[in-house]
Scaffold this motif. Structure first.
Motif, short mmCIF file in Angstrom:
data_model
loop_
_atom_site.label_atom_id
_atom_site.label_comp_id
_atom_site.label_asym_id
_atom_site.label_seq_id
_atom_site.Cartn_x
_atom_site.Cartn_y
_atom_site.Cartn_z
N LYS A 151 11.25 -2.16 6.85
CA LYS A 151 10.14 -2.12 7.80
C LYS A 151 8.77 -1.95 7.15
N ALA A 177 3.23 7.12 4.78
CA ALA A 177 3.17 7.30 6.24
C ALA A 177 4.56 7.11 6.85
N ASN A 225 0.03 4.17 0.66
CA ASN A 225 -0.26 5.00 1.83
C ASN A 225 0.64 4.65 3.01
N LEU A 226 0.94 3.34 3.13
CA LEU A 226 1.83 2.91 4.22
C LEU A 226 3.22 3.46 3.99
N MET A 251 7.27 9.61 8.80
CA MET A 251 7.81 9.33 10.13
C MET A 251 9.32 9.48 10.10
N ASP A 256 -6.35 4.19 6.51
CA ASP A 256 -5.69 3.59 7.65
C ASP A 256 -4.26 3.26 7.29
N THR A 257 -3.32 3.86 7.99
CA THR A 257 -1.93 3.56 7.64
C THR A 257 -1.18 2.90 8.78
N LEU A 258 -1.92 2.29 9.70
CA LEU A 258 -1.24 1.47 10.70
C LEU A 258 -0.68 0.26 9.97
N MET A 259 0.51 -0.18 10.35
CA MET A 259 1.09 -1.35 9.68
C MET A 259 0.32 -2.59 10.18
N ASP A 319 0.83 -1.20 0.00
CA ASP A 319 0.00 0.00 0.00
C ASP A 319 0.87 1.27 0.00
#
Lengths: 283, 260
Positions: A195, A181, A177-178, A185, B86-89, A175
């Motif tokens: 990661k 994100a 988006n991940l 960070m 939602d971008t929590l892994m 994704d």
């Protein structure tokens, strides 16, 4: 700074509620036990039917007989031929799988991270993938002889493409988006790969690793059938050439056992790696 | 008040086949330190594009983004960013998700764990540390995202409709939560939304964007703080502002954009 903000929270109103340990043994396992029993029953019925019809409906020479197959297995087990030849095949599978899978994952990652190169090489990879691997066997015999190496290479090549293609597909599925994100960070490129891309593509990588396992066996056995002097494929060929049908079936039984064990390993791996997956995505 | 973030005549074009599509045209906006700015606009007005430019995720086609006076060239430091998605892994348990920004920064494990526990407690998720994101509800995942965003102690928060996927009650709850976490921290916030009420309830200042990021209206919100989100909605000042913003969103004129 943040500690001054502390308030007493009620539990989130939309939290899922779990009632621990309320699902009984029967509700959880009843169905799978039934399935297991029916499976064993199916196998027994098939073997009994085989035993009873062999020699009456179709000749023994064609279908042999469970008792004859059993005797052949026992004879090979006593002479050690069963173990030594199985071990040769298993070795070819394991070594071939290790090389093929390792190269598949490594190259899959290397190519996916350099997109231009991936686009350039894509048609060539697909072209090679489309070649039936058995067609390469004669070439490998010329290169490596008819020993272990040729079977290992054949298994490795078969495994390689499956793992490679699933790895690149898995990386494409990560994704964006991940990734954004993580970049925000403060992730560096190596951190992004380690990661986010690596765990995010794990589903694809593991799918490749899983489905490739039986293909390692196929590659190795085909190699043995083409040219060999040991291994289960050799036992099949050798038995067939002396019209020993029971021997062919006995070697097939040994292969089936190996395949079943490999599949069990695959399933266990799958369950372990899918543990964070939502249920509707789980296999 | 010093300017923390500034867009100067920013344009952004996307390529689509052989065409270029305009997302933003000569958009200018300033964000002052410590203020909560809500950017209000209908979908397709370029508000998300503007936020991504502020975050440094994309570069403007022309013009520049300045962060604390220097031109931004990549993902900005000290920025908390949260979107609707939602971008929590999904492979990380809650506490490992929350501590991820610190992990990337190389903070040692003990410190990470301690800070994560603190933040998880702060957003009201204590007891759920070892759950995977899929085992949490939508609202809980938003709380977790808030915790992850705040653990890096960012001085600027960029939020892109972070609560729009939640039901109305939960959204109000999360808005109150966000205000509680922000109040008195001195952080600057840019909050993008298409919801007039949300823009008013949260912001010190509302910027209404028209097509291609044209600033239609830029007004301070004359409502005190801390705010009671239930009371504020029936405040006459709120109702009047609401009317004005709705008119502006529809593209009716009558409001003069103050010169900046």
């Amino acid at each position: 700074m943040t500690s001054s903000l502390r308030v007493d929270h009620a539990p989130p109103i939309d939290a899922p509620v779990r009632i621990e340990g309320t699902v009984g043994w029967k509700e959880r396992h009843g169905r799978s036990v039934l399935v297991l029993v029916l499976r064993v029953l199916t196998l027994v019925v098939a073997i009994v039917a085989w035993q009873l019809t062999a020699g009456h409906l179709i000749g023994i020479l064609f279908v042999s007989k469970p008792t004859l197959v059993w005797n052949q297995l026992k004879a090979w087990a006593e002479s050690g031929a069963l173990w030594s030849n199985s071990w040769v095949t298993i070795k070819e599978i394991l070594i071939g799988y290790a090389f093929g899978a390792g190269a598949g994952v490594a190259l899959g990652f290397a190519l996916s991270l350099t997109r231009v190169l991936a686009s350039v090489l894509d048609p060539f990879v697909m072209g090679l993938y489309a070649i039936p691997k058995v067609a390469l066997a004669p070439l490998f015999i010329v290169w490596f002889g008819i020993g272990l190496e040729m079977k290992v290479i054949l298994a490795a090549v078969t495994v390689f493409f499956l793992v490679f293609l699933n790895t690149t597909a898995g990386i494409k599925q990560v994704d964006d988006n991940l990734i954004d994100a993580a970049r925000l960070m403060g992730a560096s490129t190596p951190q992004l790969i380690l990661k986010v891309v690596l765990p995010g593509s794990m589903a694809g990588v593991l799918t490749g690793l899983r489905i490739a396992i039986p293909y390692a066996l196929i590659g190795a056995v085909i190699g043995e059938l083409v040219a060999s002097n040991q291994g289960l494929g050799y036992l099949i060929n050798d038995s067939a050439s002396t019209l020993n049908t029971a021997g062919v079936y006995a070697a097939l039984v040994a292969l089936t056992v190996i395949a079943a064990v490999l599949n069990a390993v695959v399933n266990i791996l799958g369950r372990w790696t899918d543990r964070w997956r939502p249920n509707d995505q789980a296999r | 008040m010093p300017t923390v973030l500034e867009a100067r005549d920013v344009s952004k074009l996307f390529t689509k086949g052989s065409n270029r599509v305009v997302a933003l045209r000569d958009c200018s906006l300033q964000v002052d330190e410590g203020t909560f700015v809500t950017v209000l606009g209908r979908s397709g007005c370029g508000k998300s594009t503007l936020l991504n430019l502020f975050a440094g995720l994309t570069r403007p086609t022309s013009g520049e983004i300045r962060s604390r006076g220097t031109a931004l060239a990549g993902p900005a430091d000290g920025v908390g960013y949260m979107t609707q998605s939602d971008t929590l892994m999904p492979w990380r348990k809650l506490h490992r998700n929350v501590e991820m920004p610190l992990e990337l920064r190389g903070v040692d494990r003990a410190e990470r764990t301690r800070r994560a526990a603190e933040l998880i407690e702060l957003v009201g998720l204590a007891g759920y540390e070892s759950h995977y994101p899929r085992e949490l509800s939508g609202g809980m995942r938003r709380r977790a995202s808030l915790a992850r965003m705040l653990i890096g102690d960012p001085d600027l928060l960029l939020l892109d409709e972070p609560f729009s996927a939640l039901d109305a009650q939960l959204r109000t709850e999360m808005q109150a939560e966000l205000l509680r976490l922000w109040q008195g921290t001195g952080r600057s916030v840019v909050f993008v939304t298409h919801d007039i009420e949300e823009a008013l309830v949260l912001g010190d200042r509302v910027v209404v964007l028209g097509q291609h990021g044209a600033v239609r209206l830029d007004v301070p919100v004359a409502l005190g703080r801390p705010r009671d989100l239930d009371e504020i909605r029936v405040d006459p000042a709120f109702v009047e502002m609401h009317r004005r913003l709705a008119r502006s969103l529809r593209g009716e004129t009558g409001d003069v954009v103050p010169a900046s």
